[in-house]
Design an enzyme around this catalytic site. Structure first.
Site, short mmCIF file in Angstrom:
data_model
loop_
_atom_site.label_atom_id
_atom_site.label_comp_id
_atom_site.label_asym_id
_atom_site.label_seq_id
_atom_site.Cartn_x
_atom_site.Cartn_y
_atom_site.Cartn_z
N GLY A 51 -1.78 -19.67 -7.73
CA GLY A 51 -0.63 -18.78 -7.85
C GLY A 51 -0.08 -18.34 -6.50
N CYS A 70 0.40 -3.85 -3.82
CA CYS A 70 1.14 -4.18 -2.60
C CYS A 70 2.07 -3.06 -2.11
CB CYS A 70 1.92 -5.49 -2.78
SG CYS A 70 2.85 -5.56 -4.32
N GLY A 91 6.53 -10.48 -5.09
CA GLY A 91 5.59 -9.51 -5.63
C GLY A 91 5.37 -9.66 -7.13
N ARG A 110 13.15 -3.60 -7.60
CA ARG A 110 13.04 -5.02 -7.20
C ARG A 110 14.38 -5.43 -6.56
NH1 ARG A 110 8.39 -7.16 -6.85
NH2 ARG A 110 7.84 -6.92 -9.04
N HIS A 159 7.89 -5.76 1.37
CA HIS A 159 8.34 -4.56 0.66
C HIS A 159 8.75 -3.50 1.69
CE1 HIS A 159 6.93 -6.50 -2.84
NE2 HIS A 159 5.86 -5.79 -3.13
N ASN A 184 4.11 -8.37 1.45
CA ASN A 184 3.42 -8.06 0.19
C ASN A 184 2.37 -9.06 -0.23
OD1 ASN A 184 6.19 -9.28 -0.21
ND2 ASN A 184 5.26 -9.78 -2.17
N THR A 185 2.49 -10.35 0.15
CA THR A 185 1.42 -11.27 -0.26
C THR A 185 0.36 -11.45 0.84
OG1 THR A 185 2.57 -13.31 0.39
CG2 THR A 185 2.90 -12.54 -1.88
#
Ligand code: NAP
Length: 343
Positions: free
Chosen positions: A11, A149, A179, A234, A241, A321-322
């Site tokens: 993912g 996150c 996200g 969003r 973010h 965020n990741t």
């Protein structure tokens, strides 16, 4: 080297794990898992690699396993989890019971009383909650979580500002589409648009922040008294973010006092820990997602626009965020677990 596995490796967050662990000085990826639909495929086939660096050749031909304790070799020292939270809720306890240490990014169990929720630079001492967890659950393994996150973007700044006596926090977020995972937000929904609702996100920010900033007594975490309220949105950025934060404190620090406190936030001597933790901008129009999300290789928090208003402090903060918000946060927790002898 420490032998590690990635659960949910195909993912959005799972691919970040694989990217960040490629060439890691301490961790060697030996196991990759995903859903039953991907099990048996090579990682290259199953992942449909979407990051802007090449798929690491070391793992590209590795066969993806089902996410099942019986599929994980006993000599795997540490598992990183990027599973959907309902899957994590079912599988992670089974893995811990089977003796594995799990550093998880999934949202399940983050506020369970005996589960450490950790940002290493903020509350590394909460890791000792593992002793309580093992006593209560009879596990040989352990479950450690990193926060959501949007929470992890803001909390390092709040921890630095707490020296002025944190009382109230209001935050409004502008959160990137990654996200929500690869299939989370459709292009028809987000292009030319802003969606002023992210299911469950506001409650996560309000609760997780107070746990992270809380005090570990040796038996439990006493949540911080500050009132935290969040509004989550969003927006059509890919990664990073951005958050507008409004803070009321006991003391009346000047913007310069706050900038100094943020810039002096403590750092750690761990492979993925950025230095500085918080990059402070003087320019009023920074940080911006496209320009600043890769600060500290994506592991730093960026802050700017610091000013005082009639109600207190106001500033903006940003994190990838990741990376800092997800996979990088779990990897850093894994490095802390290793350095403190929990593996
Ligand atoms: N994206 C972010 O910025 C972010 C930030 C913080 C936290 N998180 C959390 O991280 C977790 C993963 O998010 P994501 O954005 O990476 O989601 P994602 O892109 O949808 O990936 C989900 C992963 O879980 C696997 N999976 C799905 N169903 C499964 C099952 N029944 N059994 C075993 N594995 C299964 C998928 O494998 P297949 O490819 O085989 O379907 C894939 O590897 C979530 O809990 C999310 O809340 C995400």
């Amino acid at each position: 080297m420490t032998s590690v596995g990635v659960l949910g490796a195909t993912g959005a967050v799972g691919q970040r794990f694989v990217q960040l662990l490629d060439g890691h000085p301490e961790f060697d990826v030996s196991v990759l898992t995903a859903s039953p639909a991907s099990a048996g495929d090579s990682y290259r086939e199953a992942a449909k690699w979407r990051l802007d660096t090449p798929i690491p050749e070391d793992v590209a031909e590795t066969t993806v396993r089902a996410t099942d304790p019986e599929e994980i070799p006993d000599d795997t020292d540490l598992l990183f989890s990027a599973l959907p939270s309902d899957v994590g809720a079912a599988v992670e306890p089974e893995l811990c019971e089977a003796g594995f240490v799990v550093s998880s990014n999934s949202s399940n169990a983050r506020t369970d009383e005996d589960v450490p929720l950790v940002i290493p630079e903020v509350n590394a001492d909460h890791l000792d909650l593992i002793d309580v967890q093992r006593d209560e659950r009879g596990w040989d393994g352990a479950l450690v979580k990193n926060p959501n996150c949007s929470t992890i973007t803001m909390v390092p700044t709040l921890a630095a500002i707490d020296e002025f006596g944190l009382e109230r926090v209001h935050v409004s977020t502008l959160q990137a589409v990654s996200g929500a995972g690869y299939s989370g937000v459709s292009s028809m929904e987000i292009l030319d648009n802003v969606v002023p609702h992210i299911g469950g996100e506001e409650a996560k920010m309000e609760t997780e922040s107070r746990k992270l900033l809380g005090e570990f007594t040796g038996a439990e975490v006493q949540y911080h008294d500050a009132v935290v309220s969040a509004s989550c949105n969003r927006v059509p950025t890919l990664d990073g973010h951005l958050e507008n934060v409004f803070v009321e404190t006991d003391d009346d620090p000047t913007p310069a006092d706050v900038a100094d406190a943020l810039a002096d936030a403590p750092t750690l001597d761990l492979p993925s820990a950025p230095d500085p933790l918080i990059r402070v901008f003087e320019e009023p129009d920074r940080p911006q997602p496209r320009l600043d999300r890769m600060a500290g290789d994506g592991m730093a928090v960026a802050a700017g626009g610091i000013q005082t208003t009639d109600t207190g402090l106001q500033y903006n903060c940003l994190a990838h965020n990741t990376i800092r918000g997800a996979a990088g946060a779990s990897v850093l927790n894994g490095e802390l677990l290793a350095s403190e002898g929990w593996l």
